[in-house]
Motif scaffolding. Structure first.
Motif, short mmCIF file in Angstrom:
data_model
loop_
_atom_site.label_atom_id
_atom_site.label_comp_id
_atom_site.label_asym_id
_atom_site.label_seq_id
_atom_site.Cartn_x
_atom_site.Cartn_y
_atom_site.Cartn_z
N VAL A 24 -36.96 -12.21 -31.02
CA VAL A 24 -37.60 -11.54 -29.87
C VAL A 24 -39.02 -12.08 -29.69
O VAL A 24 -39.45 -12.41 -28.59
CB VAL A 24 -37.60 -10.01 -30.09
CG1 VAL A 24 -38.49 -9.32 -29.08
CG2 VAL A 24 -36.19 -9.46 -30.00
N PHE A 25 -39.72 -12.23 -30.80
CA PHE A 25 -41.09 -12.72 -30.78
C PHE A 25 -41.15 -14.13 -30.20
O PHE A 25 -41.90 -14.42 -29.26
CB PHE A 25 -41.61 -12.71 -32.23
CG PHE A 25 -43.07 -12.95 -32.35
CD1 PHE A 25 -43.97 -11.98 -31.94
CD2 PHE A 25 -43.56 -14.14 -32.84
CE1 PHE A 25 -45.33 -12.19 -32.04
CE2 PHE A 25 -44.91 -14.37 -32.93
CZ PHE A 25 -45.80 -13.39 -32.53
N GLY A 27 -38.87 -15.61 -28.40
CA GLY A 27 -38.36 -15.55 -27.02
C GLY A 27 -39.46 -15.19 -26.04
O GLY A 27 -39.66 -15.87 -25.02
N PHE A 28 -40.23 -14.15 -26.39
CA PHE A 28 -41.30 -13.72 -25.48
C PHE A 28 -42.38 -14.79 -25.35
O PHE A 28 -42.85 -15.08 -24.24
CB PHE A 28 -41.91 -12.40 -25.98
CG PHE A 28 -41.20 -11.20 -25.43
CD1 PHE A 28 -41.28 -10.90 -24.08
CD2 PHE A 28 -40.42 -10.41 -26.24
CE1 PHE A 28 -40.60 -9.80 -23.56
CE2 PHE A 28 -39.74 -9.32 -25.73
CZ PHE A 28 -39.82 -9.02 -24.39
N GLY A 29 -42.75 -15.38 -26.51
CA GLY A 29 -43.78 -16.43 -26.50
C GLY A 29 -43.36 -17.57 -25.58
O GLY A 29 -44.13 -18.04 -24.73
N ASP A 30 -42.11 -17.97 -25.75
CA ASP A 30 -41.56 -19.08 -24.98
C ASP A 30 -41.56 -18.75 -23.49
O ASP A 30 -41.93 -19.58 -22.65
CB ASP A 30 -40.12 -19.31 -25.46
CG ASP A 30 -39.75 -20.76 -25.33
OD1 ASP A 30 -40.65 -21.57 -25.14
OD2 ASP A 30 -38.53 -21.06 -25.39
N PHE A 31 -41.17 -17.52 -23.17
CA PHE A 31 -41.09 -17.09 -21.77
C PHE A 31 -42.46 -17.16 -21.09
O PHE A 31 -42.61 -17.73 -20.01
CB PHE A 31 -40.55 -15.66 -21.73
CG PHE A 31 -40.50 -15.08 -20.35
CD1 PHE A 31 -39.50 -15.44 -19.45
CD2 PHE A 31 -41.47 -14.18 -19.93
CE1 PHE A 31 -39.46 -14.91 -18.18
CE2 PHE A 31 -41.44 -13.65 -18.65
CZ PHE A 31 -40.42 -14.01 -17.78
N TYR A 32 -43.47 -16.64 -21.79
CA TYR A 32 -44.81 -16.64 -21.17
C TYR A 32 -45.39 -18.05 -21.05
O TYR A 32 -46.07 -18.37 -20.09
CB TYR A 32 -45.74 -15.71 -21.96
CG TYR A 32 -45.47 -14.28 -21.58
CD1 TYR A 32 -45.76 -13.82 -20.29
CD2 TYR A 32 -44.87 -13.39 -22.46
CE1 TYR A 32 -45.46 -12.53 -19.91
CE2 TYR A 32 -44.58 -12.10 -22.08
CZ TYR A 32 -44.87 -11.66 -20.80
OH TYR A 32 -44.58 -10.39 -20.42
N GLU A 33 -45.06 -18.91 -22.02
CA GLU A 33 -45.53 -20.29 -21.96
C GLU A 33 -44.90 -21.00 -20.75
O GLU A 33 -45.58 -21.69 -20.00
CB GLU A 33 -45.17 -20.99 -23.28
CG GLU A 33 -45.63 -22.43 -23.40
CD GLU A 33 -47.15 -22.58 -23.34
OE1 GLU A 33 -47.86 -21.56 -23.52
OE2 GLU A 33 -47.61 -23.70 -23.07
N LYS A 35 -43.75 -19.63 -18.08
CA LYS A 35 -44.27 -19.05 -16.84
C LYS A 35 -45.64 -19.65 -16.52
O LYS A 35 -45.94 -20.00 -15.38
CB LYS A 35 -44.37 -17.53 -17.02
CG LYS A 35 -44.49 -16.80 -15.71
CD LYS A 35 -44.39 -15.32 -15.93
CE LYS A 35 -44.73 -14.66 -14.61
NZ LYS A 35 -45.16 -13.35 -14.73
N LEU A 196 -34.81 -17.28 -18.03
CA LEU A 196 -34.54 -16.08 -18.83
C LEU A 196 -33.05 -15.96 -19.14
O LEU A 196 -32.66 -15.65 -20.27
CB LEU A 196 -35.00 -14.85 -18.03
CG LEU A 196 -35.47 -13.68 -18.87
CD1 LEU A 196 -36.67 -14.07 -19.71
CD2 LEU A 196 -35.84 -12.51 -17.96
N ARG A 199 -32.14 -18.67 -21.56
CA ARG A 199 -32.71 -18.37 -22.87
C ARG A 199 -31.99 -17.17 -23.51
O ARG A 199 -31.75 -17.15 -24.71
CB ARG A 199 -34.21 -18.10 -22.70
CG ARG A 199 -35.08 -17.99 -23.95
CD ARG A 199 -34.72 -18.87 -25.07
NE ARG A 199 -34.82 -20.29 -24.88
CZ ARG A 199 -35.84 -21.04 -25.24
NH1 ARG A 199 -36.91 -20.49 -25.74
NH2 ARG A 199 -35.82 -22.33 -25.09
#
Ligand SMILES: Nc1ncnc2c1ncn2[C@@H]1O[C@H](COP(=O)(O)OP(=O)(O)O)[C@@H](O)[C@H]1O
Ligand SMILES: [Mg+2]
Length: 528
Positions: A24-25, A27-33, A35, A196, A199
């Protein structure tokens, strides 16, 4: 607290949550990067489009030529993500814009706000913002349209005349208008949506694979431990010769080796113990044989004692009594006293031998019970007749409290008679005056036979041991009361043989009361 039943479950459920959090950690990091990258890309494009347009539209702004300006607009209106554009001229007057209905469509004010105007006119700064119109996000750049002014030939001549060296490279920038360009960030959102989704699938797949991997890992770790546990269980069931196969040299392997060694040691210990037990059993049976032999000797000795001691002693007593009768009035009183002494001592010796033989018989377990219907009044009467000659009738009263209609008791009459005689013997011996009372009754299925006296009584401290053989309490050292200390020991054993119990209550100086209780049994023909 949740309890794991297996070590594998513990390993599995300890690792899976850690993996979950990690995924989860990441995944979120990757998503914001992702974006941020997409937004940076679109912002960069918006800026360069606005700057290009500001450059290419300079002439149009300067001349306020609508045709030129619209031609310049062509370069941006068809571009990807294009949302709107304005070109402003002198005093921030909107000159052209696209699309036509942008004001209605997006509800934007065509005029620039005051703050934007100031920044542009004073610093020539590029202005940037992102905003929402409806549900859509936009990025907007406002860049100044600058015109470059070179020095005029007249100005150059003035500078030369003043003796200076005119700087021909010097140019002056002047803000003559602005370009306001907006790009839609829709594509970023769409891109992020698909990212998303992709991923999500990949994380899900990775999660499944890692769960399987963790399961296999947990299984691999715990399998040797399970094997060890299985073997330990078998060992605990006695299979000590079993050995655990040692498959590795790690801690588990070392533990297995230690287990095997322990099992071997235990096995050896067990075998040696068994050997020792067998040896000791052999020794014990040899001792047992010797004991049986000794017991045989004892029995033979007792039979011999009976024959060799009791028979001559009985005839001594018989002859002494005959002598006493035959020599009545013919011998001196001293000779008579001596004869009496001889008789008394012989009788005591005979009583002692009888007691010893009784005790030996009970001890050897050879005492047999012959139950019969015993008439209690008859039994009491015969005991009284036996004991009466020993009684000092002037000082002591003998009372019998036996109901005339008392039912017969199904027990060994001879043994009950011996019990009563022993108790009466003691009562007579230890009572100087007063009363000796024999009472019998039946209560609640029990038959009770009691002998009470008003004799010397027994101290509380001695009560517990008077039933032990050869125990005579404080009388042991006194010459006044002769005895062997065997009477009550025999009584106790006889009562036990009959399946009953004996109790004693006594007070020093006041008297004693011995009560025998027997369970009333039915005879074979059903009568009492
Ligand atoms: N009726 C009694 N009154 C007082 N003391 C008694 C009585 N019966 C037994 N005892 C005490 O218990 C002891 C043990 O009695 P017993 O075994 O019959 O031995 P013995 O009569 O040979 O002394 C006696 O020495 C005496 O101290
Ligand atoms: Mg006695």
């Amino acid at each position: 607290m949740f309890q794991f039943t297996t070590f594998r479950a513990r390993v599995f459920w300890s690792l899976v949550p850690i993996f979950c959090v990690l995924l989860v950690f990441i995944g979120f990091g990757d998503f914001y990067e992702q974006k941020r990258l997409a937004e940076d890309e679109i912002k960069g494009r918006a800026r360069s489009m606005a700057e290009n347009l500001a450059y290419s539209g300079r002439l149009g702004v300067l001349t306020e030529d609508r045709w030129l300006l619209e031609a310049a607009l062509q370069s941006v209106t068809g571009a990807a993500d294009f949302a709107y554009v304005w070109i402003y001229g002198e005093k921030w007057k909107p000159l052209v814009h696209a699309p036509e209905n942008v004001v209605n469509l997006m509800r934007l004010k065509p005029e620039l706000d005051e703050q934007g105007k100031n920044r542009l006119s004073q610093h020539g700064e590029i202005h940037f913002r992102t905003f929402f119109a409806g549900s859509q996000k936009y990025v907007e750049y406002i860049v100044p349209v600058a015109s470059t002014q070179s020095n005029s030939s007249y100005e150059l001549q003035v500078e030369l005349a003043a003796g200076g060296r005119p700087d021909i490279s010097q140019k002056r920038q002047q803000t003559i208008g602005a370009v306001r360009l907006g790009l839609s960030m829709d594509r970023v959102d769409a891109h992020m949506g698909s990212f998303l989704q992709w991923r999500g699938w990949s994380v899900g797949l990775f999660f499944c694979l890692s769960t399987v991997a963790i399961y296999i890992f947990a299984d691999r770790i715990t399998r040797p431990i399970n094997r060890l546990t299985e073997h330990a269980k078998k060992m605990s069931q006695g299979l000590l010769s079993l050995s655990i196969p040692v498959a590795s040299r790690d801690e588990i392997g070392q533990l297995s080796t230690a287990f095997n060694e322990m099992g071997r040691a235990l096995n050896e210990l067990y075998l040696s113990l068994e050997r020792k037990v067998a040896e000791r059993t052999k020794q014990l049976s040899a001792v047992n044989e010797k004991l049986a032999e000794a017991s045989e000797h004892k029995s033979r000795f007792l039979a011999n004692v009976n024959h060799e001691l009791r028979t001559p002693l009985s005839s001594i007593i018989g002859y002494a009594r005959l002598l006493r009768r035959e020599t009545e009035g013919q011998i001196s009183s001293l000779q008579r006293d001596n004869l009496e002494d001889l008789l008394r001592n012989a009788e005591r010796l005979l009583a002692l031998i009888d007691s010893l033989l009784d005790l030996a018989k009970i001890e050897s377990g050879k005492m047999e019970v012959h139950p019969e219907l015993v008439q209690i009044d008859e039994l009491v009467q015969s005991a009284v007749t036996t004991i009466e000659p020993m009684l000092n009738k002037e000082q002591i009263r003998l009372v019998c409290d036996v109901p005339v209609d008392i039912a017969p008791v199904y027990t060994d009459g001879e043994k009950l008679r011996q019990i009563l005689l022993n108790l009466l013997g003691n009562a007579v011996k230890f009572t100087n005056r007063g009363e000796i009372k024999i009472s019998a009754c039946q209560v609640n299925g029990d038959f009770k036979l009691a002998v009470g006296d008003t004799g010397i009584g027994i101290d509380n401290a001695d009560l517990a041991r008077i039933f032990e053989e050869f125990d005579r309490g404080p009388l042991a050292s006194e010459g006044q009361y002769h005895g062997t200390g065997l009477g009550l020991a025999i009584v106790k054993r006889l009562v036990d043989v009959l399946g009953g119990s004996i109790a004693v209550e006594s007070e020093v100086g006041k008297g004693s009361m011995f009560t025998v209780t027997l369970l009333i049994k039915k005879s074979q023909n059903g009568s009492l």
